[in-house]
Design a protein around this motif. Sequence first.
Motif, mmCIF file in Angstrom:
data_model
loop_
_atom_site.group_PDB
_atom_site.id
_atom_site.type_symbol
_atom_site.label_atom_id
_atom_site.label_comp_id
_atom_site.label_asym_id
_atom_site.label_seq_id
_atom_site.Cartn_x
_atom_site.Cartn_y
_atom_site.Cartn_z
ATOM 1 N N PRO A 1 10.369 -2.174 11.444
ATOM 2 C CA PRO A 1 10.694 -3.521 10.999
ATOM 3 C C PRO A 1 10.605 -3.590 9.474
ATOM 4 O O PRO A 1 9.650 -3.077 8.901
ATOM 5 C CB PRO A 1 9.603 -4.405 11.631
ATOM 6 C CG PRO A 1 8.624 -3.495 12.263
ATOM 7 C CD PRO A 1 9.038 -2.082 12.039
ATOM 8 N N GLU B 1 11.605 -4.672 1.784
ATOM 9 C CA GLU B 1 10.997 -3.353 1.607
ATOM 10 C C GLU B 1 11.892 -2.417 0.792
ATOM 11 O O GLU B 1 11.851 -1.206 0.968
ATOM 12 C CB GLU B 1 10.693 -2.705 2.971
ATOM 13 C CG GLU B 1 9.761 -3.482 3.872
ATOM 14 C CD GLU B 1 8.296 -3.391 3.461
ATOM 15 O OE1 GLU B 1 8.018 -2.819 2.377
ATOM 16 O OE2 GLU B 1 7.451 -3.901 4.202
ATOM 17 N N ASP C 1 14.635 -7.728 8.853
ATOM 18 C CA ASP C 1 14.212 -9.044 9.319
ATOM 19 C C ASP C 1 14.511 -10.120 8.274
ATOM 20 O O ASP C 1 13.609 -10.743 7.736
ATOM 21 C CB ASP C 1 12.708 -8.959 9.628
ATOM 22 C CG ASP C 1 12.173 -10.242 10.220
ATOM 23 O OD1 ASP C 1 12.973 -11.090 10.619
ATOM 24 O OD2 ASP C 1 10.938 -10.385 10.273
ATOM 25 N N ASP D 1 5.906 0.608 4.990
ATOM 26 C CA ASP D 1 5.158 0.767 3.744
ATOM 27 C C ASP D 1 4.259 2.007 3.708
ATOM 28 O O ASP D 1 3.402 2.132 2.845
ATOM 29 C CB ASP D 1 4.328 -0.490 3.470
ATOM 30 C CG ASP D 1 3.389 -0.798 4.627
ATOM 31 O OD1 ASP D 1 3.286 0.039 5.536
ATOM 32 O OD2 ASP D 1 2.778 -1.874 4.622
ATOM 33 N N GLN E 1 1.850 2.727 5.549
ATOM 34 C CA GLN E 1 0.471 2.514 5.977
ATOM 35 C C GLN E 1 0.244 3.162 7.342
ATOM 36 O O GLN E 1 -0.882 3.348 7.772
ATOM 37 C CB GLN E 1 0.152 1.012 6.041
ATOM 38 C CG GLN E 1 -0.221 0.453 4.684
ATOM 39 C CD GLN E 1 -0.674 -0.984 4.769
ATOM 40 O OE1 GLN E 1 0.003 -1.829 5.361
ATOM 41 N NE2 GLN E 1 -1.814 -1.276 4.187
ATOM 42 N N ARG F 1 -0.569 0.147 0.964
ATOM 43 C CA ARG F 1 0.889 0.267 1.037
ATOM 44 C C ARG F 1 1.440 0.943 -0.227
ATOM 45 O O ARG F 1 0.863 0.792 -1.302
ATOM 46 C CB ARG F 1 1.562 -1.072 1.324
ATOM 47 C CG ARG F 1 1.319 -2.161 0.330
ATOM 48 C CD ARG F 1 2.387 -3.260 0.335
ATOM 49 N NE ARG F 1 2.757 -3.827 1.609
ATOM 50 C CZ ARG F 1 3.990 -3.814 2.075
ATOM 51 N NH1 ARG F 1 4.958 -3.230 1.390
ATOM 52 N NH2 ARG F 1 4.275 -4.386 3.220
ATOM 53 N N THR G 1 2.056 -7.173 0.574
ATOM 54 C CA THR G 1 1.881 -7.559 1.963
ATOM 55 C C THR G 1 2.509 -8.934 2.213
ATOM 56 O O THR G 1 2.579 -9.769 1.317
ATOM 57 C CB THR G 1 0.393 -7.589 2.366
ATOM 58 O OG1 THR G 1 0.299 -8.098 3.689
ATOM 59 C CG2 THR G 1 -0.423 -8.457 1.427
HETATM 60 N N1 UDP Z 1 7.583 -7.361 8.432
HETATM 61 C C1 UDP Z 1 8.707 -7.885 9.086
HETATM 62 N N2 UDP Z 1 8.877 -9.240 9.126
HETATM 63 C C2 UDP Z 1 7.986 -10.105 8.547
HETATM 64 C C3 UDP Z 1 6.838 -9.560 7.907
HETATM 65 C C4 UDP Z 1 6.672 -8.191 7.880
HETATM 66 O O1 UDP Z 1 9.527 -7.143 9.625
HETATM 67 O O2 UDP Z 1 8.209 -11.317 8.589
HETATM 68 C C5 UDP Z 1 7.401 -5.891 8.396
HETATM 69 C C6 UDP Z 1 7.179 -5.325 6.991
HETATM 70 O O3 UDP Z 1 8.390 -5.032 6.359
HETATM 71 C C7 UDP Z 1 6.372 -4.058 7.289
HETATM 72 C C8 UDP Z 1 5.555 -4.452 8.503
HETATM 73 O O4 UDP Z 1 6.227 -5.568 9.095
HETATM 74 O O5 UDP Z 1 7.206 -2.958 7.615
HETATM 75 C C9 UDP Z 1 4.130 -4.812 8.155
HETATM 76 O O6 UDP Z 1 4.093 -5.801 7.157
HETATM 77 P P1 UDP Z 1 3.030 -5.787 5.979
HETATM 78 O O7 UDP Z 1 2.900 -4.412 5.430
HETATM 79 O O8 UDP Z 1 3.391 -6.875 5.032
HETATM 80 O O9 UDP Z 1 1.704 -6.184 6.751
HETATM 81 P P2 UDP Z 1 0.244 -5.555 6.540
HETATM 82 O O10 UDP Z 1 0.392 -4.059 6.625
HETATM 83 O O11 UDP Z 1 -0.195 -6.007 5.195
HETATM 84 O O12 UDP Z 1 -0.551 -6.114 7.665
#
Ligand code: UDP
Length: 313
Positions: free
Chosen positions: A9, A13, A44, A97, A99, A202, A207
């Motif tokens: 997703p 990015e 998305d 990202d 992670q 990331r 985020t």
């Molecule tokens: N993401 C998405 N739609 C959203 C928010 C996030 O597809 O509305 C994706 C984002 O691109 C990433 C993943 O979900 O690949 C995780 O998001 P993020 O890294 O911001 O979250 P965290 O790792 O900080 O929990």
Amino acid sequence: MEKISIIVPCYNEEKALPLFYEELQKNIKTFPKNVCFEIIFVNDGSKDHTLNVIKNLSKKDDSIKYISFSRNFGKESAIYAGLENSTGDYVTLMDADLQDPPSLLKEMYRLVTEENYDAVGTRRVNRKGEPIIRSFFAKLFYKLINKMTPFEMVDGARDFVFMKRTVVNSLLSLKEYNRYSKGLFSFVGYDVKWLEYENIQRVAGTTKWSFWKLTKYALEGITAFSTTPLLISSAIGLIFCIVSFLMILLIIFKTLILGDPTSGWPSLVCIIFMVSGIQLFSLGIIGQYLSKTYLEVKQRPLYFIKDTNIENK
Ligand code: UDP
Ligand code: MG
């Protein structure tokens, strides 16, 4: 031939994607020859050039499929779209990202194919680099939700999972609108092996989760998997009925037997405040469930596709 679908997703990015793709390719190359890959990027509703980046990558690599939404529908919808359109024998979900380290993929594949696990989940063992307050509330959330649900929600579990087709089909058969993937993954069961790793920052970008968004997400998780809050509000109501009944008896006793005139207006005001507060709180809990039901009943689609290179879509 065995096929692994990698679902990614992506929301804003553009900076992270090329780095992610490069790192992923490095790891894919180390797989045996009888394994092929399909990478599904779900855009998305990004507001930057994410879609262009994906399209450019897909020109060079025909294992890349992309689905681009008409607007931002949230990560859960992106995951669902990816699962629905995946064709692999095995499916994995990865953040863009880095992670979720692609270096774990091989071990995940081995665990599923050789050790006969149905799925491999990942959890981070610490929350290094995260604000302390956020970690505190996250811990509290897992304590709470695990008290309220009959199955275990693993603390620190990430969406980075590797699944056999059977698990994917089970997830797809859960058609609910309010999707909470971590919970759904615990809900379907199966033999899951948990891998642990240290939290990784990331690579680029920021985020998408503010504290407020996370709080809402946590409440969603609770209402989606537990009706315990409703029970709590009923219990508080019952306790208050019993207490007020005892208080009435006390007042009758004081007035008739001791001849004490009624007193204590300030305390009365406090009691009114408290009781009406609790009533509103309980109404709020009911409202939460009602609003979720409302959204479920409407049966709106989880996403709309504006652009894709998958045929028949
Ligand atoms: N993401 C998405 N739609 C959203 C928010 C996030 O597809 O509305 C994706 C984002 O691109 C990433 C993943 O979900 O690949 C995780 O998001 P993020 O890294 O911001 O979250 P965290 O790792 O900080 O929990
Ligand atoms: Mg992230």
